[in-house]
Design an enzyme around this catalytic site. Sequence first.
Site, mmCIF file in Angstrom:
data_model
loop_
_atom_site.group_PDB
_atom_site.id
_atom_site.type_symbol
_atom_site.label_atom_id
_atom_site.label_comp_id
_atom_site.label_asym_id
_atom_site.label_seq_id
_atom_site.Cartn_x
_atom_site.Cartn_y
_atom_site.Cartn_z
ATOM 1 C CD GLU A 24 -9.245 -2.825 -0.658
ATOM 2 O OE1 GLU A 24 -9.436 -2.816 0.562
ATOM 3 O OE2 GLU A 24 -8.522 -3.967 -1.110
ATOM 4 C CG ASP A 33 -1.552 -1.193 1.354
ATOM 5 O OD1 ASP A 33 -2.161 -1.856 0.483
ATOM 6 O OD2 ASP A 33 -1.754 -1.626 2.565
HETATM 7 O O1 FUB Z 1 -3.115 -3.805 3.409
HETATM 8 C C1 FUB Z 1 -4.390 -4.030 3.697
HETATM 9 C C2 FUB Z 1 -5.418 -3.668 2.676
HETATM 10 O O2 FUB Z 1 -5.201 -4.430 1.550
HETATM 11 C C3 FUB Z 1 -5.262 -2.480 2.447
HETATM 12 O O3 FUB Z 1 -5.790 -1.368 3.256
HETATM 13 C C4 FUB Z 1 -5.971 -2.385 1.277
HETATM 14 O O4 FUB Z 1 -6.058 -1.255 0.267
HETATM 15 C C5 FUB Z 1 -5.385 -3.698 0.394
HETATM 16 O O5 FUB Z 1 -4.280 -3.381 -0.299
#
Ligand code: FUB
Length: 452
Positions: free
Chosen positions: A213, A39
Amino acid sequence: MKSLQLAISRATAFVAFTITIAVSASAQNPFILDQFTADPSARVFNNRVYVYPSHDIPCTESRGRIGWFCMEDYHVFSSADLIHWTDHGVIVSQDKVPWVNPNGYSMWAPDCVFKNGKYYFYFPTRPKDTTNIKGFTIGVAIADHPEGPFTPLPTPIEKVNGIDPNVFIDKDGSAYLYWAQGNLYVAKLKDNMTELATEPTIVQDLPTKGLKEGPYLFERNGIYYFTYPHVQNKTERLEYATASTPLGPFKFAGVIMDESPTGCWTNHQSMIEFNHQWYLFYHHNDLSPTFDKNRSIRVDSLFFNPDGTIQKVTPTLRGVGLTDADTHIQLDRYTKISDAGAAISFLDTLDKSKGWQLKLTTPQAWVQYNSVDFKTKQWKTVSAMALSPTGATLEIHLNDVNGPLVSQINIPKSTTWTLYSSKLSLSPKNTNHLVITIKNAGEASIDYITFN
Ligand code: FUB
């Protein structure tokens, strides 16, 4: 590929974090090898690139939930050239923030921005007190410098329920907080950057089916690009929508990166312009091919069409920037590879941070490694860290397999890694693409080559 670890200093911050600085010599993808990272939120501060990623760690019976994400803290990394990276150590940790569940192991995707002389680090996690918040909320830590020390606020941002904070500051100074909670949300931030100035609203007109997301908004030439991972098919791909304001209305504009062919379920993006080039930061599970919750951050160049649309990025192992001829040139991070007779594997499956090796098994097999910087020096020899169970002769050419011959290196039959050197038949100048192949029958494994 090996990373050089150099402990330089330790300091104790207000919240008692141990800050360790380490320098990594990795210039290719993934660019952090000594720990899992995911991320990546990349930012340019003071003419240096700072990357604020999540920090994956393996779960255990007593730590997190086996088979799921496990994250207890954040590091920040920086670079002046996107080739040499400095790890500034832990900046925020779940057991040092008063409102955070110290056993949550849920310090997911963060972001960091600069405003009014301060650096604001936004991070999502599970709170201790779950009376009003089910799941995740978002907190802020503040620093005078991009690498910290960061002081976390005693409470999270009110009225925010979700993950993956992203903050965009517009040209007029207005700041917007985006986050994910099933849908993607936005609210304006107050000037103090720690409270919402408006009620959260759902960002409209995005694809409605499949998880979205990881919002990340940036502006270029008056176009506001709203980027996000979205599961269109099986796993996340990177998409974007555009608008003429940070609040929309947005119009779906395309795919930035296709879903991973190897099945890593998540991806997560950020984009920056640095020294007149745009870059895409994202992640893949390079160091953990059989478990996709232990990921590694990557960077590739990003290009725009004249109409402002984004050209799709094909992920590379080669990454970005020039590789100096006298450093370890990691052929396993190749630009191109022959269809047969060339394979990449870990040097040590028990310690994957040691990186990879290239194995060439037929005379037709080759790899191409682009953008090696020979400068204007007179080079005399090339060395290969190699082993060959049969004995073999490597050839190094410029540009393609039939291009000018730079050197032949004889690798005697041996089962131990040894550095073999050979004189050059020509001394390359400036930037060149190298092609490495085997001359006759035989096979050889190569860790790296380097010029003297
Ligand atoms: O790293 C945990 C979660 O996985 C993140 O918050 C999302 O964006 C995905 O990459």
